[in-house]
Design a protein around this motif. Structure first.
Motif, PDB file in Angstrom:
ATOM      1  N   LEU A   5       0.801  -1.227   0.000  1.00  0.00           N
ATOM      2  CA  LEU A   5       0.000   0.000   0.000  1.00  0.00           C
ATOM      3  C   LEU A   5       0.838   1.283   0.000  1.00  0.00           C
ATOM      4  CD1 LEU A   5      -2.857  -0.954   2.500  1.00  0.00           C
ATOM      5  CD2 LEU A   5      -2.925  -0.917   0.002  1.00  0.00           C
ATOM      6  N   ILE A   6       2.152   1.162  -0.053  1.00  0.00           N
ATOM      7  CA  ILE A   6       3.030   2.330   0.023  1.00  0.00           C
ATOM      8  C   ILE A   6       2.703   3.362  -1.061  1.00  0.00           C
ATOM      9  CG2 ILE A   6       5.431   3.112  -0.272  1.00  0.00           C
ATOM     10  CD1 ILE A   6       4.967   1.864   2.423  1.00  0.00           C
ATOM     11  N   LYS A   7       2.420   2.907  -2.262  1.00  0.00           N
ATOM     12  CA  LYS A   7       2.194   3.838  -3.369  1.00  0.00           C
ATOM     13  C   LYS A   7       0.728   4.247  -3.544  1.00  0.00           C
ATOM     14  CE  LYS A   7       6.298   2.507  -5.878  1.00  0.00           C
ATOM     15  NZ  LYS A   7       6.870   2.108  -7.156  1.00  0.00           N
ATOM     16  N   GLU A   8      -0.156   3.750  -2.695  1.00  0.00           N
ATOM     17  CA  GLU A   8      -1.576   4.098  -2.781  1.00  0.00           C
ATOM     18  C   GLU A   8      -1.828   5.458  -2.108  1.00  0.00           C
ATOM     19  OE1 GLU A   8      -3.903   2.361  -4.482  1.00  0.00           O
ATOM     20  OE2 GLU A   8      -2.230   1.076  -5.064  1.00  0.00           O
ATOM     21  N   PRO A   9      -2.732   6.272  -2.645  1.00  0.00           N
ATOM     22  CA  PRO A   9      -3.006   7.588  -2.066  1.00  0.00           C
ATOM     23  C   PRO A   9      -3.967   7.518  -0.861  1.00  0.00           C
ATOM     24  CG  PRO A   9      -4.327   7.305  -4.029  1.00  0.00           C
ATOM     25  CD  PRO A   9      -3.450   6.067  -3.902  1.00  0.00           C
ATOM     26  N   ILE A  10      -3.596   6.772   0.145  1.00  0.00           N
ATOM     27  CA  ILE A  10      -4.464   6.534   1.299  1.00  0.00           C
ATOM     28  C   ILE A  10      -4.797   7.842   2.031  1.00  0.00           C
ATOM     29  CG2 ILE A  10      -4.647   5.383   3.551  1.00  0.00           C
ATOM     30  CD1 ILE A  10      -4.763   3.365   1.314  1.00  0.00           C
ATOM     31  N   ILE A  11      -3.796   8.652   2.323  1.00  0.00           N
ATOM     32  CA  ILE A  11      -4.035   9.886   3.082  1.00  0.00           C
ATOM     33  C   ILE A  11      -4.879  10.859   2.262  1.00  0.00           C
ATOM     34  CG2 ILE A  11      -2.929  11.877   4.185  1.00  0.00           C
ATOM     35  CD1 ILE A  11      -0.589   9.948   4.878  1.00  0.00           C
ATOM     36  N   TYR A  12      -4.594  10.971   1.000  1.00  0.00           N
ATOM     37  CA  TYR A  12      -5.402  11.819   0.116  1.00  0.00           C
ATOM     38  C   TYR A  12      -6.862  11.353   0.113  1.00  0.00           C
ATOM     39  CZ  TYR A  12      -7.321  13.758  -4.183  1.00  0.00           C
ATOM     40  OH  TYR A  12      -8.130  14.392  -5.098  1.00  0.00           O
ATOM     41  N   ASN A  13      -7.069  10.053  -0.101  1.00  0.00           N
ATOM     42  CA  ASN A  13      -8.433   9.519  -0.134  1.00  0.00           C
ATOM     43  C   ASN A  13      -9.140   9.692   1.207  1.00  0.00           C
ATOM     44  OD1 ASN A  13      -8.381   8.763  -2.837  1.00  0.00           O
ATOM     45  ND2 ASN A  13      -7.533   6.755  -2.374  1.00  0.00           N
ATOM     46  N   LEU A  14      -8.431   9.484   2.301  1.00  0.00           N
ATOM     47  CA  LEU A  14      -9.007   9.688   3.631  1.00  0.00           C
ATOM     48  C   LEU A  14      -9.517  11.119   3.768  1.00  0.00           C
ATOM     49  CD1 LEU A  14      -9.417   8.962   6.683  1.00  0.00           C
ATOM     50  CD2 LEU A  14      -7.033   9.654   7.007  1.00  0.00           C
ATOM     51  N   SER A  15      -8.708  12.056   3.386  1.00  0.00           N
ATOM     52  CA  SER A  15      -9.062  13.470   3.496  1.00  0.00           C
ATOM     53  C   SER A  15     -10.284  13.813   2.641  1.00  0.00           C
ATOM     54  CB  SER A  15      -7.865  14.328   3.079  1.00  0.00           C
ATOM     55  OG  SER A  15      -8.172  15.683   3.155  1.00  0.00           O
ATOM     56  N   HIS A  16     -10.292  13.361   1.403  1.00  0.00           N
ATOM     57  CA  HIS A  16     -11.368  13.728   0.493  1.00  0.00           C
ATOM     58  C   HIS A  16     -12.656  12.940   0.717  1.00  0.00           C
ATOM     59  CE1 HIS A  16      -9.444  16.757  -1.952  1.00  0.00           C
ATOM     60  NE2 HIS A  16      -8.317  16.123  -1.645  1.00  0.00           N
TER      61      HIS A  16
END
Length: 77
Positions: free
Chosen positions: A11-22
């Motif tokens: 999951l290192i390259k997945e935009p987890i923090i971005y998706n969480l925020s949005h």
């Protein structure tokens, strides 16, 4: 709330923090982080409605990221 997140290699390259925020209409401020190609962790400062923060943390956990809420309560400004 400042939960530390621990990312598995896949999951290192997945935009987890971005998706969480949005997805959950949260402000996610990265307070500390160490991300490499094989491991990663980040301490976030999350701001928003409490129910949305809880839902966002549940979503992050379900995505495969380990969330350490106990340590998150100990991180100070």
């Amino acid at each position: 709330m400042r939960p530390p997140l621990f990312f598995p290699t896949e999951l290192i390259k997945e935009p987890i923090i971005y998706n969480l925020s949005h997805r959950f209409e949260l402000i996610a401020n990265i307070r500390q982080a160490d991300i490499t190609e094989s491991k990663g962790w980040a301490v976030l400062e999350l701001e928003g409605e409490e129910k949305k923060i809880e839902a966002g943390i549940a979503w992050v956990s379900a995505s495969g990221v380990r969330v350490d809420l106990a340590a998150g309560d100990l991180v100070d400004g």
